[in-house]
Design a protein around this motif. Sequence first.
Motif, PDB file in Angstrom:
ATOM      1  N   LEU A 125       1.008  -1.258  19.710  1.00  0.00           N
ATOM      2  CA  LEU A 125      -0.268  -1.402  19.010  1.00  0.00           C
ATOM      3  C   LEU A 125      -0.905  -0.023  18.834  1.00  0.00           C
ATOM      4  O   LEU A 125      -0.936   0.784  19.760  1.00  0.00           O
ATOM      5  N   SER A 126      -1.448   0.241  17.647  1.00  0.00           N
ATOM      6  CA  SER A 126      -1.893   1.583  17.277  1.00  0.00           C
ATOM      7  C   SER A 126      -3.269   1.912  17.847  1.00  0.00           C
ATOM      8  O   SER A 126      -3.910   1.119  18.544  1.00  0.00           O
ATOM      9  N   SER A 127      -3.720   3.099  17.484  1.00  0.00           N
ATOM     10  CA  SER A 127      -5.022   3.575  17.962  1.00  0.00           C
ATOM     11  C   SER A 127      -6.180   2.792  17.381  1.00  0.00           C
ATOM     12  O   SER A 127      -7.326   2.991  17.793  1.00  0.00           O
ATOM     13  N   ALA A 128      -5.917   1.909  16.408  1.00  0.00           N
ATOM     14  CA  ALA A 128      -6.987   1.083  15.848  1.00  0.00           C
ATOM     15  C   ALA A 128      -7.421  -0.004  16.811  1.00  0.00           C
ATOM     16  O   ALA A 128      -8.380  -0.724  16.542  1.00  0.00           O
ATOM     17  N   PHE A 129      -6.737  -0.121  17.948  1.00  0.00           N
ATOM     18  CA  PHE A 129      -7.019  -1.182  18.900  1.00  0.00           C
ATOM     19  C   PHE A 129      -7.623  -0.629  20.184  1.00  0.00           C
ATOM     20  O   PHE A 129      -7.187   0.403  20.697  1.00  0.00           O
ATOM     21  N   PHE A 130      -8.613  -1.347  20.684  1.00  0.00           N
ATOM     22  CA  PHE A 130      -9.113  -1.087  22.028  1.00  0.00           C
ATOM     23  C   PHE A 130      -8.218  -1.813  23.023  1.00  0.00           C
ATOM     24  O   PHE A 130      -7.614  -2.840  22.697  1.00  0.00           O
ATOM     25  N   GLN A 131      -8.149  -1.299  24.236  1.00  0.00           N
ATOM     26  CA  GLN A 131      -7.390  -1.985  25.278  1.00  0.00           C
ATOM     27  C   GLN A 131      -8.030  -1.708  26.635  1.00  0.00           C
ATOM     28  O   GLN A 131      -8.686  -0.689  26.837  1.00  0.00           O
ATOM     29  N   ARG A 132      -7.816  -2.647  27.535  1.00  0.00           N
ATOM     30  CA  ARG A 132      -8.315  -2.495  28.903  1.00  0.00           C
ATOM     31  C   ARG A 132      -7.313  -3.114  29.866  1.00  0.00           C
ATOM     32  O   ARG A 132      -6.800  -4.211  29.609  1.00  0.00           O
ATOM     33  N   ARG A 133      -7.032  -2.414  30.936  1.00  0.00           N
ATOM     34  CA  ARG A 133      -6.030  -2.890  31.879  1.00  0.00           C
ATOM     35  C   ARG A 133      -6.558  -4.086  32.666  1.00  0.00           C
ATOM     36  O   ARG A 133      -7.686  -4.089  33.140  1.00  0.00           O
ATOM     37  N   LEU A 134      -5.706  -5.091  32.810  1.00  0.00           N
ATOM     38  CA  LEU A 134      -6.010  -6.227  33.659  1.00  0.00           C
ATOM     39  C   LEU A 134      -5.340  -6.065  35.027  1.00  0.00           C
ATOM     40  O   LEU A 134      -5.980  -6.170  36.059  1.00  0.00           O
ATOM     41  N   PHE A 135      -4.034  -5.800  35.028  1.00  0.00           N
ATOM     42  CA  PHE A 135      -3.323  -5.605  36.307  1.00  0.00           C
ATOM     43  C   PHE A 135      -1.955  -5.005  36.019  1.00  0.00           C
ATOM     44  O   PHE A 135      -1.536  -4.881  34.858  1.00  0.00           O
ATOM     45  N   GLU A 185      -7.810   2.169   7.824  1.00  0.00           N
ATOM     46  CA  GLU A 185      -8.549   2.083   9.080  1.00  0.00           C
ATOM     47  C   GLU A 185      -9.951   2.688   8.968  1.00  0.00           C
ATOM     48  O   GLU A 185     -10.932   2.028   9.357  1.00  0.00           O
ATOM     49  N   PRO A 186     -10.113   3.944   8.454  1.00  0.00           N
ATOM     50  CA  PRO A 186     -11.485   4.476   8.352  1.00  0.00           C
ATOM     51  C   PRO A 186     -12.380   3.670   7.422  1.00  0.00           C
ATOM     52  O   PRO A 186     -13.582   3.539   7.682  1.00  0.00           O
ATOM     53  N   VAL A 187     -11.815   3.120   6.329  1.00  0.00           N
ATOM     54  CA  VAL A 187     -12.626   2.291   5.432  1.00  0.00           C
ATOM     55  C   VAL A 187     -13.090   1.037   6.157  1.00  0.00           C
ATOM     56  O   VAL A 187     -14.262   0.650   6.079  1.00  0.00           O
ATOM     57  N   ALA A 188     -12.172   0.374   6.890  1.00  0.00           N
ATOM     58  CA  ALA A 188     -12.540  -0.837   7.625  1.00  0.00           C
ATOM     59  C   ALA A 188     -13.603  -0.544   8.670  1.00  0.00           C
ATOM     60  O   ALA A 188     -14.561  -1.311   8.834  1.00  0.00           O
ATOM     61  N   GLN A 189     -13.446   0.569   9.398  1.00  0.00           N
ATOM     62  CA  GLN A 189     -14.426   0.922  10.428  1.00  0.00           C
ATOM     63  C   GLN A 189     -15.778   1.236   9.808  1.00  0.00           C
ATOM     64  O   GLN A 189     -16.826   0.853  10.345  1.00  0.00           O
ATOM     65  N   ALA A 190     -15.774   1.944   8.661  1.00  0.00           N
ATOM     66  CA  ALA A 190     -17.039   2.303   8.011  1.00  0.00           C
ATOM     67  C   ALA A 190     -17.759   1.058   7.497  1.00  0.00           C
ATOM     68  O   ALA A 190     -18.977   0.911   7.678  1.00  0.00           O
ATOM     69  N   LEU A 191     -17.018   0.146   6.874  1.00  0.00           N
ATOM     70  CA  LEU A 191     -17.639  -1.080   6.370  1.00  0.00           C
ATOM     71  C   LEU A 191     -18.135  -1.956   7.509  1.00  0.00           C
ATOM     72  O   LEU A 191     -19.194  -2.583   7.407  1.00  0.00           O
ATOM     73  N   ASP A 192     -17.362  -1.992   8.591  1.00  0.00           N
ATOM     74  CA  ASP A 192     -17.777  -2.789   9.745  1.00  0.00           C
ATOM     75  C   ASP A 192     -19.060  -2.229  10.345  1.00  0.00           C
ATOM     76  O   ASP A 192     -19.979  -2.975  10.720  1.00  0.00           O
ATOM     77  N   ALA A 193     -19.130  -0.893  10.466  1.00  0.00           N
ATOM     78  CA  ALA A 193     -20.333  -0.268  11.018  1.00  0.00           C
ATOM     79  C   ALA A 193     -21.543  -0.521  10.115  1.00  0.00           C
ATOM     80  O   ALA A 193     -22.638  -0.829  10.595  1.00  0.00           O
ATOM     81  N   LEU A 194     -21.335  -0.413   8.809  1.00  0.00           N
ATOM     82  CA  LEU A 194     -22.432  -0.652   7.873  1.00  0.00           C
ATOM     83  C   LEU A 194     -22.878  -2.108   7.910  1.00  0.00           C
ATOM     84  O   LEU A 194     -24.083  -2.400   7.886  1.00  0.00           O
ATOM     85  N   PRO A 252       0.817  -1.217   0.000  1.00  0.00           N
ATOM     86  CA  PRO A 252       0.000   0.000   0.000  1.00  0.00           C
ATOM     87  C   PRO A 252       0.849   1.265   0.000  1.00  0.00           C
ATOM     88  O   PRO A 252       1.918   1.314   0.606  1.00  0.00           O
ATOM     89  N   THR A 253       0.357   2.279  -0.687  1.00  0.00           N
ATOM     90  CA  THR A 253       0.991   3.597  -0.637  1.00  0.00           C
ATOM     91  C   THR A 253       0.599   4.290   0.676  1.00  0.00           C
ATOM     92  O   THR A 253      -0.295   3.819   1.402  1.00  0.00           O
ATOM     93  N   PRO A 254       1.245   5.408   1.010  1.00  0.00           N
ATOM     94  CA  PRO A 254       0.839   6.142   2.223  1.00  0.00           C
ATOM     95  C   PRO A 254      -0.647   6.501   2.248  1.00  0.00           C
ATOM     96  O   PRO A 254      -1.286   6.444   3.298  1.00  0.00           O
ATOM     97  N   LEU A 255      -1.211   6.870   1.091  1.00  0.00           N
ATOM     98  CA  LEU A 255      -2.642   7.195   1.072  1.00  0.00           C
ATOM     99  C   LEU A 255      -3.478   5.961   1.386  1.00  0.00           C
ATOM    100  O   LEU A 255      -4.455   6.038   2.156  1.00  0.00           O
ATOM    101  N   ALA A 256      -3.103   4.814   0.816  1.00  0.00           N
ATOM    102  CA  ALA A 256      -3.850   3.585   1.101  1.00  0.00           C
ATOM    103  C   ALA A 256      -3.769   3.232   2.575  1.00  0.00           C
ATOM    104  O   ALA A 256      -4.759   2.791   3.179  1.00  0.00           O
ATOM    105  N   GLN A 257      -2.593   3.404   3.182  1.00  0.00           N
ATOM    106  CA  GLN A 257      -2.455   3.131   4.611  1.00  0.00           C
ATOM    107  C   GLN A 257      -3.338   4.064   5.425  1.00  0.00           C
ATOM    108  O   GLN A 257      -3.929   3.649   6.428  1.00  0.00           O
ATOM    109  N   ALA A 258      -3.428   5.327   5.005  1.00  0.00           N
ATOM    110  CA  ALA A 258      -4.274   6.286   5.729  1.00  0.00           C
ATOM    111  C   ALA A 258      -5.754   5.958   5.573  1.00  0.00           C
ATOM    112  O   ALA A 258      -6.552   6.194   6.477  1.00  0.00           O
ATOM    113  N   LEU A 259      -6.126   5.398   4.422  1.00  0.00           N
ATOM    114  CA  LEU A 259      -7.535   5.064   4.171  1.00  0.00           C
ATOM    115  C   LEU A 259      -7.963   3.770   4.851  1.00  0.00           C
ATOM    116  O   LEU A 259      -9.148   3.583   5.138  1.00  0.00           O
TER     117      LEU A 259
END
Length: 300
Positions: A157-167, A71-80, A62-69
Amino acid sequence: MDLHRVDLNLLVVFQHLFNAGRVSTAAAELGVTQPAVSNALTRLRKLFNDELFIRTSRGMLPTPLAQALAEPVAQALDALHGVLNRQVAFSPSTSTKAFQIAMTDIGEIHFLPKLMQALGTRAPGITVSTVRNTAINLGEEMTSGQVDLAVGHLPDLSSAFFQRRLFRQKYVCMFRPGHPLDKPRMSLSDFERAEHVVVVAAGTGHGQVDEFMARTGVHRNIRLRVPHFVALADILHTTNLIATVTEKFAQRSVQHFGLRYVEHPVSLPDIQINLFWHARYHREPASQWMRALLFELFSE
């Protein structure tokens, strides 16, 4: 760019190309011909005025533009997808889902006995496989769904990931009973003179602790280096070596091997252990159930 110019099917092709990295693989996943995918890519390039994917010996990069697209494309398709398709209820008692969880070998020692005991009574058909987060490209594997969850100290791990502390993990110094240093406190000079066994675990919280001691000038007389924790308790039980380990591992070693541990003479930073999952699977019922179980069993 006006949204009316964007064909939703093109975004679906884009996502498959990004994840697969090959036209042939994307075509097989979509159930279409390779020329159809190539034609869609031509339209995408014209739409975004960018090459998006460059053909190399390692596949379509992927080019830099594809990399930038991506995450938002995946989130939009997942939401739809979530809106258009009702989620099927997850029944753990009858499910035969195979979960893949990334963790270290010390994570396996801490998490797996209790987790598998709980699954045996609540979800007997579910299976678990573990994978080392240092042996794979964890971000890509979790984005594609090859790895469901990750447990550990994983600041990369990037901002595309949720996380929660265990301990939080505290580090201590462990040795056999009757060791010359078997006393309530250990001085830094005692620590530096002693003979050490070190678990080489680059890219983990334990590796960061080793780096901290090296960076702050703490000297260790290292007699043995091993790549994992599985034999560490046995080694300490039969030698005069000492080891820097997490308190949770030390507590288990006391219970099963009769070892001893004291507060570490070096002021080491605590390590936070989190549970991670990709945003694409945030609302996926099976993922939600397993995350809830891990929180219940291990969260402090």
